[in-house]
Design a protein around this motif. Sequence first.
Motif, mmCIF file in Angstrom:
data_model
loop_
_atom_site.group_PDB
_atom_site.id
_atom_site.type_symbol
_atom_site.label_atom_id
_atom_site.label_comp_id
_atom_site.label_asym_id
_atom_site.label_seq_id
_atom_site.Cartn_x
_atom_site.Cartn_y
_atom_site.Cartn_z
ATOM 1 N N SER A 375 -17.476 -25.026 9.484
ATOM 2 C CA SER A 375 -17.819 -25.965 10.538
ATOM 3 C C SER A 375 -17.614 -27.409 10.109
ATOM 4 C CB SER A 375 -19.291 -25.807 10.944
ATOM 5 O OG SER A 375 -19.527 -24.528 11.458
ATOM 6 N N ALA A 376 -17.189 -28.238 11.067
ATOM 7 C CA ALA A 376 -17.316 -29.681 10.900
ATOM 8 C C ALA A 376 -18.720 -30.095 11.321
ATOM 9 C CB ALA A 376 -16.265 -30.414 11.732
ATOM 10 N N VAL A 377 -19.166 -29.534 12.453
ATOM 11 C CA VAL A 377 -20.527 -29.727 12.953
ATOM 12 C C VAL A 377 -20.977 -28.416 13.572
ATOM 13 C CG1 VAL A 377 -22.024 -30.992 14.554
ATOM 14 C CG2 VAL A 377 -20.083 -32.163 13.483
ATOM 15 N N GLY A 400 -23.852 -30.129 9.012
ATOM 16 C CA GLY A 400 -22.711 -31.011 8.850
ATOM 17 C C GLY A 400 -23.005 -32.472 9.111
ATOM 18 N N MET A 401 -24.261 -32.803 9.350
ATOM 19 C CA MET A 401 -24.624 -34.184 9.681
ATOM 20 C C MET A 401 -25.412 -34.872 8.571
ATOM 21 S SD MET A 401 -23.376 -34.812 12.686
ATOM 22 C CE MET A 401 -24.340 -36.176 13.347
ATOM 23 N N ALA A 402 -25.840 -34.121 7.572
ATOM 24 C CA ALA A 402 -26.652 -34.675 6.484
ATOM 25 C C ALA A 402 -26.470 -33.793 5.255
ATOM 26 C CB ALA A 402 -28.120 -34.745 6.899
ATOM 27 N N LYS A 437 -26.694 -40.222 9.639
ATOM 28 C CA LYS A 437 -25.607 -41.086 9.205
ATOM 29 C C LYS A 437 -24.593 -40.184 8.493
ATOM 30 C CE LYS A 437 -27.786 -44.792 10.566
ATOM 31 N NZ LYS A 437 -27.357 -45.507 11.789
ATOM 32 N N PRO A 438 -23.781 -39.458 9.245
ATOM 33 C CA PRO A 438 -22.894 -38.462 8.629
ATOM 34 C C PRO A 438 -21.819 -39.109 7.769
ATOM 35 C CG PRO A 438 -22.369 -38.738 10.957
ATOM 36 C CD PRO A 438 -23.629 -39.512 10.710
ATOM 37 N N LEU A 439 -21.255 -38.304 6.873
ATOM 38 C CA LEU A 439 -20.190 -38.752 5.984
ATOM 39 C C LEU A 439 -18.829 -38.387 6.572
ATOM 40 C CD1 LEU A 439 -21.670 -37.620 2.543
ATOM 41 C CD2 LEU A 439 -21.757 -39.910 3.557
ATOM 42 N N TRP A 447 -17.478 -40.999 12.460
ATOM 43 C CA TRP A 447 -17.470 -41.251 13.905
ATOM 44 C C TRP A 447 -17.297 -39.953 14.680
ATOM 45 C CZ3 TRP A 447 -13.993 -39.995 17.654
ATOM 46 C CH2 TRP A 447 -14.239 -40.527 18.933
ATOM 47 N N TYR A 448 -16.361 -39.118 14.234
ATOM 48 C CA TYR A 448 -16.102 -37.857 14.925
ATOM 49 C C TYR A 448 -17.346 -36.985 14.937
ATOM 50 C CZ TYR A 448 -14.280 -33.116 15.613
ATOM 51 O OH TYR A 448 -14.070 -31.835 16.053
#
Length: 483
Positions: A375-377, A400-402, A437-439, A447-448
């Motif tokens: 997954s990306a997210v 995928g966000m942290a 604050k994803p990487l 941003w994506y």
Amino acid sequence: MERLRFFLNDKPVEETGLSPTTTLLRYLRDRVHLTGTKEGCAEGDCGACTVVVLEQDSQGTPALRSVNSCLVLLPMVQGKRVYTVEALKEGGKYHVVQETLARELGSQCGYCTPGITMAMLEACHRRDMDEPWKLDAQMCGNLCRCTGYRPIREAAGQVAGLRPQDRFARALAETRPEPMALAYEAGAQRFFTPGSLDALWDVLDKHPDARFVMGGTDLSLEVTKRYAEPPLLVSLEALPELHVLEPRAGGHRLGATAWLTDLEDYARVACRPLERMLRYFGSRQIKNRATLGGNLCTASPIGDMAPVLISLGAEAVLRSRAGERRMPLEDFFQGYRRTALGRGEVLACVDVPAQPEGARATAYKVSKRRELDISAVSAGFRVVVDGEGKVTEARLAYGGMAATPARARRTEAALVGQPWTEATLEAAVARLDEDFKPLSDHRGSAWYRAQVAKNLLRGFFHETLSTPVPRLAEGHSATVQVR
């Protein structure tokens, strides 16, 4: 020192002195010269190395399972029956799977054909090939470099569910479980498969820093890609207490060592959000070996099972010789690749509570490919709406966000007490920028990821308006449904 004992193409085998991190693929090709099984990627991505293992499912019923032999360490087949493509021809006659694949011109260069044939063999003996998507799910783990997918799929469709009276049917009917318990040593390496919890505690008393392994779909990559030789591995596969899948108090007890194939079958009847996430978790070969506990204990920030389970209010149940302790699943993840497990402690199961009345829940996975991708997210959402249309509870979990799977607590707080409307949702969506604050990495930019996280929440609102707990449409192409 114990010997490794298993059956290979119905012949008993005993081995000693081999490294316990020898993969089944390397054993077949290098030791016994069954070279029909091919090596492609050596990471479970292409299916060229597919073989079939006869083992027990979560209900104790014998089943034929296709697996990636490049990820199976040899001690993992202790007491089992392994079949390679060489076992298909019987009495000078080709198997119906082979005949059908050849007749439909499903073999081109031929390199992928043995693995495809073995994946089709599992389909041939499955009893549940009753929906078209299951054929795609069965075959998605096999890459054909010549792109001959249409004839391969047509051949697979013709043999799926046939269940012929062949040697495999006889093995399914006649095979009795063999003990898997093992204490194996070769050189400086050891591999233990305790046959009871007491035996497990004894091993951990002596070796508290041992690494646990189940299906090997993660750890075996260290062997095949980094050439690692872990000195001490402890398999939890022979412990039935950790393999349970059952309803409990209106919810569910999900054993940590349950194969994801079995969990998917259970969830299809009992828990739609879980079923939805499992559909695109990985290939059939991967899900036949991967486990719930393995996915959680690797503590990856993009592990797909954590967000949906967190959203459903799941608890982690940890066991040791001292007893049991419980915690909310979100607290199980202590940091990047770190869990709350102490020395001598294992994840026994995950308890999912009964869902509240008025709950709206589902799960999402966004990746570059539809199948067999990371997954990306990912996300699991549950919002409880009362009879007046107000939100009384919100659990919004993301992967995928942290650094860990985590809840969007500020966004949740913005929803609770408000009417479940698009305006409320849009106001809450803005708070996601405060929660995460994803990487940026090769799967997606920061941003994506931030934009996808917001859009998934918007999609959740619209998708659950008419169906609070939706199931994937039969013509689905992803967990995100577009209308």
